[in-house]
Design a protein around this motif. Structure first.
Motif, PDB file in Angstrom:
ATOM      1  N   PRO A  50      29.490  38.367  42.296  1.00 59.25           N
ATOM      2  CA  PRO A  50      30.577  39.272  42.693  1.00 59.25           C
ATOM      3  C   PRO A  50      30.029  40.690  42.874  1.00 59.25           C
ATOM      4  CG  PRO A  50      31.153  38.032  40.696  1.00 59.25           C
ATOM      5  CD  PRO A  50      29.698  37.796  40.951  1.00 59.25           C
ATOM      6  N   VAL A  51      30.578  41.424  43.816  1.00 64.74           N
ATOM      7  CA  VAL A  51      30.150  42.815  44.004  1.00 64.74           C
ATOM      8  C   VAL A  51      30.582  43.618  42.780  1.00 64.74           C
ATOM      9  CG1 VAL A  51      30.220  42.696  46.513  1.00 64.74           C
ATOM     10  CG2 VAL A  51      32.285  43.360  45.251  1.00 64.74           C
ATOM     11  N   PRO A  52      29.853  44.672  42.413  1.00 62.20           N
ATOM     12  CA  PRO A  52      30.170  45.439  41.201  1.00 62.20           C
ATOM     13  C   PRO A  52      31.602  45.958  41.148  1.00 62.20           C
ATOM     14  CG  PRO A  52      27.993  46.053  42.007  1.00 62.20           C
ATOM     15  CD  PRO A  52      28.602  45.135  43.043  1.00 62.20           C
ATOM     16  N   GLU A  53      32.199  46.245  42.293  1.00 64.01           N
ATOM     17  CA  GLU A  53      33.564  46.771  42.295  1.00 64.01           C
ATOM     18  C   GLU A  53      34.556  45.785  41.669  1.00 64.01           C
ATOM     19  OE1 GLU A  53      31.136  49.111  44.817  1.00 64.01           O
ATOM     20  OE2 GLU A  53      31.464  46.947  44.817  1.00 64.01           O
ATOM     21  N   ARG A  54      34.263  44.482  41.740  1.00 55.48           N
ATOM     22  CA  ARG A  54      35.167  43.489  41.152  1.00 55.48           C
ATOM     23  C   ARG A  54      35.078  43.474  39.637  1.00 55.48           C
ATOM     24  NH1 ARG A  54      34.592  37.729  43.894  1.00 55.48           N
ATOM     25  NH2 ARG A  54      36.510  37.410  42.683  1.00 55.48           N
ATOM     26  N   LEU A  55      34.068  44.118  39.079  1.00 57.09           N
ATOM     27  CA  LEU A  55      33.895  44.153  37.631  1.00 57.09           C
ATOM     28  C   LEU A  55      34.301  45.487  37.029  1.00 57.09           C
ATOM     29  CD1 LEU A  55      30.460  42.317  37.275  1.00 57.09           C
ATOM     30  CD2 LEU A  55      32.748  41.376  36.987  1.00 57.09           C
ATOM     31  N   LEU A  56      35.017  46.310  37.793  1.00 58.65           N
ATOM     32  CA  LEU A  56      35.519  47.571  37.261  1.00 58.65           C
ATOM     33  C   LEU A  56      36.870  47.351  36.596  1.00 58.65           C
ATOM     34  CD1 LEU A  56      34.698  50.072  40.157  1.00 58.65           C
ATOM     35  CD2 LEU A  56      33.367  49.617  38.083  1.00 58.65           C
ATOM     36  N   CYS A  57      37.076  48.018  35.458  1.00 61.85           N
ATOM     37  CA  CYS A  57      38.354  47.935  34.756  1.00 61.85           C
ATOM     38  C   CYS A  57      39.444  48.572  35.605  1.00 61.85           C
ATOM     39  CB  CYS A  57      38.249  48.661  33.411  1.00 61.85           C
ATOM     40  SG  CYS A  57      39.824  48.843  32.541  1.00 61.85           S
ATOM     41  N   GLY A  58      40.599  47.930  35.690  1.00 59.87           N
ATOM     42  CA  GLY A  58      41.709  48.467  36.464  1.00 59.87           C
ATOM     43  C   GLY A  58      42.350  49.675  35.820  1.00 59.87           C
ATOM     44  N   GLY A  59      42.030  49.939  34.540  1.00 63.48           N
ATOM     45  CA  GLY A  59      42.610  51.090  33.847  1.00 63.48           C
ATOM     46  C   GLY A  59      41.753  52.330  33.966  1.00 63.48           C
ATOM     47  N   CYS A  60      40.495  52.243  33.514  1.00 66.27           N
ATOM     48  CA  CYS A  60      39.625  53.419  33.490  1.00 66.27           C
ATOM     49  C   CYS A  60      38.604  53.439  34.616  1.00 66.27           C
ATOM     50  CB  CYS A  60      38.902  53.510  32.153  1.00 66.27           C
ATOM     51  SG  CYS A  60      37.765  52.123  31.821  1.00 66.27           S
ATOM     52  N   ARG A  61      38.501  52.336  35.373  1.00 67.14           N
ATOM     53  CA  ARG A  61      37.578  52.213  36.498  1.00 67.14           C
ATOM     54  C   ARG A  61      36.113  52.306  36.073  1.00 67.14           C
ATOM     55  NH1 ARG A  61      39.477  49.398  40.013  1.00 67.14           N
ATOM     56  NH2 ARG A  61      37.969  50.202  41.550  1.00 67.14           N
ATOM     57  N   ARG A  62      35.829  51.909  34.846  1.00 71.55           N
ATOM     58  CA  ARG A  62      34.450  51.837  34.385  1.00 71.55           C
ATOM     59  C   ARG A  62      34.024  50.379  34.323  1.00 71.55           C
ATOM     60  NH1 ARG A  62      33.947  55.828  29.263  1.00 71.55           N
ATOM     61  NH2 ARG A  62      31.746  55.222  29.483  1.00 71.55           N
ATOM     62  N   PRO A  63      32.716  50.098  34.364  1.00 68.54           N
ATOM     63  CA  PRO A  63      32.273  48.699  34.396  1.00 68.54           C
ATOM     64  C   PRO A  63      32.716  47.927  33.152  1.00 68.54           C
ATOM     65  CG  PRO A  63      30.477  50.184  34.993  1.00 68.54           C
ATOM     66  CD  PRO A  63      31.579  51.052  34.472  1.00 68.54           C
ATOM     67  N   MET A  64      33.212  46.718  33.371  1.00 68.02           N
ATOM     68  CA  MET A  64      33.565  45.855  32.257  1.00 68.02           C
ATOM     69  C   MET A  64      32.307  45.179  31.717  1.00 68.02           C
ATOM     70  SD  MET A  64      37.229  44.137  33.325  1.00 68.02           S
ATOM     71  CE  MET A  64      36.713  43.570  34.939  1.00 68.02           C
ATOM     72  N   VAL A  65      32.429  44.668  30.490  1.00 68.14           N
ATOM     73  CA  VAL A  65      31.317  44.032  29.797  1.00 68.14           C
ATOM     74  C   VAL A  65      31.572  42.535  29.706  1.00 68.14           C
ATOM     75  CG1 VAL A  65      30.035  43.937  27.621  1.00 68.14           C
ATOM     76  CG2 VAL A  65      30.872  46.126  28.474  1.00 68.14           C
ATOM     77  N   PHE A  66      30.508  41.757  29.816  1.00 72.56           N
ATOM     78  CA  PHE A  66      30.625  40.305  29.706  1.00 72.56           C
ATOM     79  C   PHE A  66      31.038  39.920  28.283  1.00 72.56           C
ATOM     80  CE2 PHE A  66      28.432  36.323  28.478  1.00 72.56           C
ATOM     81  CZ  PHE A  66      29.127  35.439  29.285  1.00 72.56           C
ATOM     82  N   LEU A  67      32.072  39.066  28.167  1.00 77.93           N
ATOM     83  CA  LEU A  67      32.554  38.616  26.864  1.00 77.93           C
ATOM     84  C   LEU A  67      32.052  37.208  26.546  1.00 77.93           C
ATOM     85  CD1 LEU A  67      34.307  39.057  24.331  1.00 77.93           C
ATOM     86  CD2 LEU A  67      36.251  38.132  25.636  1.00 77.93           C
ATOM     87  N   LEU A  68      32.386  36.242  27.414  1.00 79.91           N
ATOM     88  CA  LEU A  68      31.939  34.865  27.170  1.00 79.91           C
ATOM     89  C   LEU A  68      32.083  34.045  28.436  1.00 79.91           C
ATOM     90  CD1 LEU A  68      34.605  32.784  26.935  1.00 79.91           C
ATOM     91  CD2 LEU A  68      34.870  33.939  24.758  1.00 79.91           C
ATOM     92  N   GLN A  69      31.482  32.852  28.404  1.00 80.51           N
ATOM     93  CA  GLN A  69      31.654  31.916  29.512  1.00 80.51           C
ATOM     94  C   GLN A  69      31.698  30.498  28.970  1.00 80.51           C
ATOM     95  OE1 GLN A  69      27.743  33.168  31.267  1.00 80.51           O
ATOM     96  NE2 GLN A  69      27.643  30.995  31.859  1.00 80.51           N
ATOM     97  N   VAL A  70      32.404  29.651  29.700  1.00 82.43           N
ATOM     98  CA  VAL A  70      32.563  28.251  29.329  1.00 82.43           C
ATOM     99  C   VAL A  70      32.104  27.391  30.498  1.00 82.43           C
ATOM    100  CG1 VAL A  70      34.212  26.447  28.701  1.00 82.43           C
ATOM    101  CG2 VAL A  70      34.498  28.759  27.795  1.00 82.43           C
ATOM    102  N   TYR A  71      31.198  26.474  30.227  1.00 82.90           N
ATOM    103  CA  TYR A  71      30.749  25.521  31.244  1.00 82.90           C
ATOM    104  C   TYR A  71      31.664  24.309  31.151  1.00 82.90           C
ATOM    105  CZ  TYR A  71      27.687  22.374  33.882  1.00 82.90           C
ATOM    106  OH  TYR A  71      27.177  21.493  34.804  1.00 82.90           O
ATOM    107  N   ALA A  72      32.451  24.074  32.199  1.00 79.62           N
ATOM    108  CA  ALA A  72      33.493  23.045  32.143  1.00 79.62           C
ATOM    109  C   ALA A  72      33.595  22.313  33.470  1.00 79.62           C
ATOM    110  CB  ALA A  72      34.841  23.683  31.789  1.00 79.62           C
ATOM    111  N   PRO A  73      32.668  21.393  33.763  1.00 80.71           N
ATOM    112  CA  PRO A  73      32.730  20.636  35.021  1.00 80.71           C
ATOM    113  C   PRO A  73      33.951  19.729  35.077  1.00 80.71           C
ATOM    114  CG  PRO A  73      31.062  19.716  33.565  1.00 80.71           C
ATOM    115  CD  PRO A  73      31.534  20.994  32.923  1.00 80.71           C
TER     116      PRO A  73
END
Length: 361
Positions: A50-73
């Motif tokens: 994803p382009v970096p703009e999709r990872l900006l917070c909608g509130g403060c417009r600063r980059p969000m941080v990765f929290l977790l991911q789930v592999y689920a085929p």
């Protein structure tokens, strides 16, 4: 070998997989191993990021941080991963979350059709061939340091952060690795997310009854002196809020270290009677299909609640100050029930955040 996948059969409320965090060698958490993980940098599935703009917070417009991911085929997706990002800025007026889904066929542009061997333990994230990743957060990095050209960033904010943290001295220094990582500590600690089927056999159900009895005894040391009529009268006065939270406590107490509950097509385990979404609150996927519940992330920000439930992600992510950290009761992720195909693109799914009610504090 790749990480074990979640069950692909339809789930119901009695078929739940629980996620637990465990330490793991970084080599086990690379994209090529298809991990489920918490913290660190994202292990991107599709390498068309994803382009970096999709990872900006909608509130403060600063980059969000990765929290977790789930592999689920699923049957319709040989590889499939769901990644959650969050805003970790304490002063953000509207702290936001984002969920991205990526899925690939067995034959795809990035991985071979057979599982890859696990890399050597000294392998580091970011050193493998692939897209340019931000040295600070691991997101797509369209920008580069104008002096050395090998340090890449998602934007000016992380470039400035890295410059102050040590790149100013290291820039252009002989021997610096192009794939080296930055020193700013803005990411959550990294763990593997290990999935296990929730045990609901007779022994566990018996334990549940025992826990209910213990809870009642702890709440009133003279319970034995109360006759059945008085207990029934007390039950009638118990609010819906009390019952919902009591159910949550009893269920998760069977496996107090769980941080995630996976139950595709089932129902979330709510922490409160407030702010429960209706069907109309869950938007359909842009493809037109309905979204269904897939998994929830558990959290416990309050010491009073923690004594009754469990620390969950609180201890693992090292953000144990409520006013300065993220806080929620549960994060519920809803995904397209058809798992519509977007090729190599990441599509956005829906997340519902439910907090603990004021009555619980």
């Amino acid at each position: 070998m790749a990480a074990p996948s979640l069950a692909m059969a339809p789930h119901d409320e009695t078929s739940v997989e629980l996620g637990f965090v465990e330490p793991a060698a970084p080599a086990r958490l690379l994209s090529s191993q298809f991990p489920s993980k918490v913290g660190g940098r994202p292990a991107w599935l599709s390498l068309q990021l994803p382009v970096p703009e999709r990872l900006l917070c909608g509130g403060c417009r600063r980059p969000m941080v990765f929290l977790l991911q789930v592999y689920a085929p699923r049957d319709c997706a040989f590889h499939r991963a769901l990644l959650i990002f969050c805003c970790a800025v304490p002063a953000c007026p509207r702290r936001r979350f984002a969920v991205f889904r990526s899925q690939l066929g067995r034959i795809n542009d990035f991985y071979g059709p057979d599982p890859e061997p696990e890399p050597e333990p000294e392998a580091l994230p970011g050193t493998r061939p692939g897209p340019r990743l931000c040295r600070v957060c691991g997101a797509s990095a369209p920008k580069s340091c104008s002096r050395c050209r090998w340090a890449h960033y998602c934007g000016k904010e992380h470039q400035s952060l890295d410059w102050k943290a040590g790149h100013r001295e290291a820039c252009g220094r002989p021997g610096e690795a192009a794939g080296s990582l930055s020193s700013p500590n803005i990411l959550f600690p990294e763990f593997e997310l290990v999935m296990e089927l929730e045990d609901s056999d007779d022994q566990k159900l018996e334990n549940l009854k025992c826990l209910e009895s213990m809870s009642a005894a702890e709440s009133d040391c003279v319970t034995e002196a109360i006759d059945e009529q008085e207990l029934e009268a007390m039950a009638k006065h118990e609010s819906k809020e009390d019952r919902i939270f009591a159910k949550f406590k009893r269920r998760v107490a069977l496996a107090p270290d769980q941080v995630l509950r996976y139950c595709r097509g089932g129902c979330p385990l709510w922490v409160s009677g407030e702010n429960i979404p209706s069907k109309t609150d869950i938007p359909n996927c842009p493809c037109g299909a309905k979204r269904e519940f897939e998994f929830q992330v558990l959290w416990c920000p309050c010491s009073a609640t923690r004594q009754l439930v469990m620390p969950q992600l609180l201890n693992y992510l090292k953000v144990d100050c409520l006013r300065e950290s993220l806080d929620w009761g549960t994060l519920c992720v809803y995904t397209c029930e058809q798992s519509c195909d977007h090729g190599n693109e990441y599509c956005t799914e829906f997340l519902w955040k439910q907090d603990f009610s004021a009555e619980q504090f």
